[in-house]
Write a protein that holds these residues in place. Structure first.
Motif, PDB file in Angstrom:
ATOM      1  N   ASP A  32       0.786  -1.210  -0.117  1.00 23.49           N
ATOM      2  CA  ASP A  32      -0.092  -0.023  -0.041  1.00 23.49           C
ATOM      3  C   ASP A  32       1.083   1.090   0.066  1.00 23.49           C
ATOM      4  OD1 ASP A  32      -2.474  -1.220  -0.254  1.00 23.49           O
ATOM      5  OD2 ASP A  32      -2.262  -1.408   2.104  1.00 23.49           O
ATOM      6  N   LEU A  33       1.896   1.159   0.863  1.00 21.15           N
ATOM      7  CA  LEU A  33       2.893   2.394   0.764  1.00 21.15           C
ATOM      8  C   LEU A  33       3.594   2.545  -0.472  1.00 21.15           C
ATOM      9  CD1 LEU A  33       4.061   4.721   2.320  1.00 21.15           C
ATOM     10  CD2 LEU A  33       5.680   2.930   3.201  1.00 21.15           C
ATOM     11  N   GLU A  35       2.385   1.578  -3.586  1.00 23.85           N
ATOM     12  CA  GLU A  35       1.495   2.065  -4.485  1.00 23.85           C
ATOM     13  C   GLU A  35       1.218   3.783  -4.357  1.00 23.85           C
ATOM     14  OE1 GLU A  35      -2.055  -0.190  -6.446  1.00 23.85           O
ATOM     15  OE2 GLU A  35      -1.989  -0.939  -4.096  1.00 23.85           O
ATOM     16  N   GLU A  36       1.184   3.911  -3.009  1.00 25.85           N
ATOM     17  CA  GLU A  36       0.976   5.319  -2.851  1.00 25.85           C
ATOM     18  C   GLU A  36       2.036   6.221  -3.272  1.00 25.85           C
ATOM     19  OE1 GLU A  36       0.839   8.361   1.172  1.00 25.85           O
ATOM     20  OE2 GLU A  36       0.235   6.396   1.419  1.00 25.85           O
ATOM     21  N   CYS A  37       3.273   5.805  -3.035  1.00 30.29           N
ATOM     22  CA  CYS A  37       4.467   6.490  -3.432  1.00 30.29           C
ATOM     23  C   CYS A  37       4.632   6.516  -5.034  1.00 30.29           C
ATOM     24  CB  CYS A  37       5.716   5.829  -2.969  1.00 30.29           C
ATOM     25  SG  CYS A  37       5.920   6.061  -0.911  1.00 30.29           S
ATOM     26  N   GLN A  39       2.060   6.209  -7.032  1.00 27.34           N
ATOM     27  CA  GLN A  39       1.131   7.355  -7.702  1.00 27.34           C
ATOM     28  C   GLN A  39       1.348   8.567  -7.399  1.00 27.34           C
ATOM     29  OE1 GLN A  39      -2.302   5.892  -5.479  1.00 27.34           O
ATOM     30  NE2 GLN A  39      -2.597   3.965  -6.833  1.00 27.34           N
ATOM     31  N   ASP A  40       2.145   8.966  -6.412  1.00 27.62           N
ATOM     32  CA  ASP A  40       2.487  10.337  -5.952  1.00 27.62           C
ATOM     33  C   ASP A  40       3.537  10.693  -7.263  1.00 27.62           C
ATOM     34  OD1 ASP A  40       0.929  10.854  -3.867  1.00 27.62           O
ATOM     35  OD2 ASP A  40       2.646  10.404  -2.343  1.00 27.62           O
ATOM     36  N   ARG A  69      10.509   9.188  -1.949  1.00 20.15           N
ATOM     37  CA  ARG A  69       9.145   9.585  -1.199  1.00 20.15           C
ATOM     38  C   ARG A  69       8.891   8.440  -0.010  1.00 20.15           C
ATOM     39  NH1 ARG A  69       5.141  12.810   1.139  1.00 20.15           N
ATOM     40  NH2 ARG A  69       3.215  12.059   0.959  1.00 20.15           N
ATOM     41  N   LEU A  73       8.630   9.028   3.864  1.00 15.03           N
ATOM     42  CA  LEU A  73       7.493   8.441   4.975  1.00 15.03           C
ATOM     43  C   LEU A  73       8.203   7.396   5.702  1.00 15.03           C
ATOM     44  CD1 LEU A  73       4.869   8.031   2.228  1.00 15.03           C
ATOM     45  CD2 LEU A  73       5.130   9.755   3.889  1.00 15.03           C
ATOM     46  N   THR A 162      -7.835  -6.107  -1.459  1.00 16.89           N
ATOM     47  CA  THR A 162      -7.485  -5.613  -0.189  1.00 16.89           C
ATOM     48  C   THR A 162      -6.888  -6.520   0.794  1.00 16.89           C
ATOM     49  OG1 THR A 162      -8.686  -3.495  -0.491  1.00 16.89           O
ATOM     50  CG2 THR A 162      -7.965  -4.242   1.890  1.00 16.89           C
TER      51      THR A 162
END
Length: 415
Positions: A32-33, A35-37, A39-40, A69, A73, A162
């Motif tokens: 999840d982390l 993917e977030e990075c 996408q950012d 990124r 985090l 998920t």
């Protein structure tokens, strides 16, 4: 510049997503982390590339931004992150925040991608979860497209993905390439991932183009990689053959106006004969194995070897479908068998077989069932029923090229 940057970001998403995500996951050890990075990073690229121009190496640039990124985090939330379950990585991961862009080219290697797909296809996960998770993470396919490929609703697929991510973290599934001893356990699920990836790209579930070449090319690349790893496995060999033989017709599937051309009307001179020759050789290598990929490849080979549509050996195709239904029955295989029966000349029997599939839950939102019924009903002069079937098929079809084809068929029947 904004338009150029947006096009470059879109292209980088198609080509580089798996590489960037795999490298980021290896650093942060959290899907999840990561993917977030990533996408950012893509969001940052939209503005930065519009101002500064598209970098020479978009994948390396995106990987640098995503990993930096991720490191930010991790440092900011180090205490919290230490208490949460994370992916197990065999080798230590260096802090790469200050690496030069050129150094990051080494991160975009097949092993990183294979590490990602092998983790997603771990036997501890349910088979459908493995395929869905790999499509989502390795290929960057949207949850909606994965849901359509599985013939389930989007919320159902989102929940499935998920749960799969959580299980990987909680069960401490290692993020690494499997050993030679472990690989056979994952071949079936890895092959299913590659095949579904190919079918999603071969006819895009939605959008303005018929073929998503990025997904097809990625599936072919993954199939070749797996064949290199296990060259004597008939299932992998059959899968590679199927992709080659089916994709060989890509250039002829739409005409110069962008309209869909069915197999009957395709210009066979535009077929890729080198791919066909390679695929037929692989089919011969895989037989007499009768797994679903080898049998489907054999069916594709019959089509590809026919000089014209009229020369198609429908008796052999129907026989192969019967073997497929015996060894690997599925609603889609039954649908394709019924279509073959109809194209062989028995439209009435084909309709009987198709009508039996009307109550099949897996085909309830599958537009090809109604489209096949419509075509055979029209051939038999049952125009009103054909119109109704085409209208139903249109309601279930989101691809613009397919919709235009169905609309032309419908308009030809409508007074």
């Amino acid at each position: 510049m904004t338009t150029t940057a947006a096009a470059a970001v879109e292209q980088a998403h198609r080509r580089e997503w798996a590489f960037v995500l795999a490298a980021t996951v290896r650093l942060v050890r959290d899907f999840d982390l990561a993917e977030e990075c990533v996408q950012d990073a893509y969001a940052t690229a939209l503005t930065t590339w519009a101002n500064d121009g598209v970098p020479a190496k978009p994948g390396a640039w995106l990987t640098t931004v995503a990993r930096r990124r991720g490191l930010d985090l991790l440092r900011r939330d180090s205490t919290l992150r230490r208490t949460l379950p994370r992916l197990v990585v065999d080798e230590p991961v260096a802090d790469t925040a200050d690496l030069a862009l050129a150094d990051l080219d080494d991160l975009a290697i097949p092993d990183d991608r294979l590490r990602l797909i092998s983790t997603c296809c771990h036997p501890a996960l349910a088979p459908h979860a493995r395929v869905a998770l790999t499509l989502r993470l390795v290929c960057g396919v949207t949850t909606a497209e994965v849901a359509r490929a599985f013939l389930v609703s989007e919320p159902t697929m989102a929940a499935r993905i998920t749960r799969a991510k959580k299980k990987i973290a909680v069960a401490a599934i290692p993020y690494r390439v499997p050993s030679v001893r472990e690989l056979p356990q994952r071949l079936d699920s890895i092959c299913a991932v590659i095949h579904l990836l190919f079918t999603t790209g071969h006819t895009a579930p939605a959008g303005d183009v018929l073929v998503r070449a990025d997904l097809v090319d990625r599936s072919l690349q993954l199939a070749r990689m797996m064949h290199t790893l296990v060259p004597d496995d008939p299932t992998v060999t059959g899968l590679l053959a199927l992709i080659l033989l089916t994709d060989a017709r890509r250039a002829a599937r739409v005409d110069d106006n962008g309209d869909l051309c069915t197999l009957e009307h395709q210009d066979r001179d535009r077929w890729d004969r080198a791919a066909i020759a390679e695929g037929i050789a692989l089919v011969k290598q895989a037989l007499p194995q009768t797994d679903r990929y080898t049998l489907q490849a054999a069916i594709a080979a019959v089509h590809d070897e026919a000089p014209t549509w009229a020369d198609t050996d429908w008796r052999e195709i129907i026989g192969l479908y019967r073997l497929l239904l015996r060894d690997s029955p599925s609603p889609v295989a039954r649908l394709n068998h019924a279509v073959a029966v109809g194209l062989a000349g028995d439209r009435a029997q084909a309709l009987v077989l198709l009508d039996r599939l009307g109550a099949e839950p897996a085909l309830a939102t599958y537009g090809y069932l109604d489209a096949a019924r419509a075509a055979f009903l029209a051939d038999l002069g049952r125009t009103d029923e054909a119109i109704t079937a085409y209208e139903s098929a249109l309601l279930l079809t989101d691809n613009a090229v397919e919709r235009a084809h169905l609309r032309r068929k419908l308009d030809a029947l409508t007074p």
